[in-house]
Design a protein around this motif. Structure first.
Motif: not given
Length: 306
Positions: A148-157, A270-279, A284-287
């Protein structure tokens, strides 16, 4: 076998062949987290064998199937109503596969020692050139999903939420993204691994998953954050050693643990509302971003040492 394993999983101490196999892996210098995962999976299998009155050294495929059935019917720790979509059970397909790996390797060991003729935990394999029956399926079908990769809005959040974090957490997140670091690689960075002049950091071989050292760069913005953190770090400790230190009252000045970093990232998610974001999302996003920038596949592979 390491003492902590015997204390954590007493069943391992009751099976000499199993404990001996784990000791071999430990003596060979395998990563502690790998040994821990193998010990857990094998202990769960041995528990099932004891419950079914089966000697694991002579168990057959039907006995292993009982273990598989137990895994595929196990409820989630988060509640009986939580079901993983890819497996239809409380455990995900990847977790079920992970539990089977040490059992398969344990029987490989027994075969090498001349104690068995076959491995009851089958490997899925493909035989080229055969028209029919060319594919042998493993005990549990392996599902391979894209990360899973966050989109631009999720990454900004995520970044907006992280901006309110202490400087240590901000620089850890920045380095995790810039250098595509795994959680262990990030938490085990040492003060001697940083080269501010060249804006690079060295990831030691012993701290990596595949035991391959690499030197990776970080951005100018991350360098500014890192300088601020290094100045802040001197107020906690001037001693050389692991880079990131705890500031909690209980563990003040001690290295940040994997679990602490996981909790930080979970709070940000959790605070950003992007709960799928992990360590692991930052890696994955960088690559993925490198691929979007036009990097060739072999260049990305070399950068990540994957």
């Amino acid at each position: 076998m390491p003492v902590e394993f015997a204390e954590k999983w007493p069943v391992l101490g009751r099976h000499e062949l199993a404990s001996g196999w784990l000791q071999i892996w430990s003596n060979l210098g395998r990563a502690p987290r790998t040994i821990d995962a193998y010990a857990r999976g094998l202990a769960e299998y041995l528990d099932v064998c004891e419950r079914e009155n089966v000697d694991p050294a002579t168990a057959n495929r039907a006995h292993v199937a009982v273990f598989v059935r137990e895994l595929t019917s196990r409820p989630s720790r988060r509640g009986p109503n939580v079901v993983s979509i890819d497996s239809g059970a409380g455990l995900s397909n990847a977790t079920i596969q992970q539990r089977l790996v040490p059992v398969r390797l344990f029987y490989d060991h027994l075969i090498e020692e001349g104690l068995r003729d076959s491995n009851p935990v089958g490997r899925g394999k493909y035989t080229p050139g055969r028209k029919f029956g060319s594919h042998e399926r493993g005990l549990v079908p392996r599902l391979v999903k894209l990360p899973w990769i966050p989109d631009e809005q999720q990454w900004a959040a995520v970044l907006e939420t992280a901006a309110g974090e202490p400087v240590r957490n901000r620089v850890m997140l920045a380095l995790a993204y810039d250098a595509a670091l795994r959680r262990e690689e990030l938490c085990l960075l040492g003060t001697e691994d940083i080269d501010p002049g060249r804006r690079t950091l060295r990831v030691k071989a012993e701290n990596t998953k595949n035991r391959m050292e690499r030197v990776v760069p970080y951005s100018v913005a991350t360098g500014v954050l890192l300088s601020a953190y290094l100045a802040h770090r001197t107020k906690i400790s001037r001693a050389r050693g692991l880079l990131f230190l705890s500031e909690s009252r209980r563990n003040y000045g001690q290295p940040v643990t994997l679990w602490t970093w996981s909790k930080v990232v979970r709070r940000i998610a959790v605070d950003s509302g992007v709960e799928r974001f992990s360590t692991h999302t930052t890696r994955h996003l960088c690559l993925t971003d490198l691929a979007r920038m036009g990097w060739e596949l072999h260049e990305i592979t070399a950068f990540a040492v994957h």
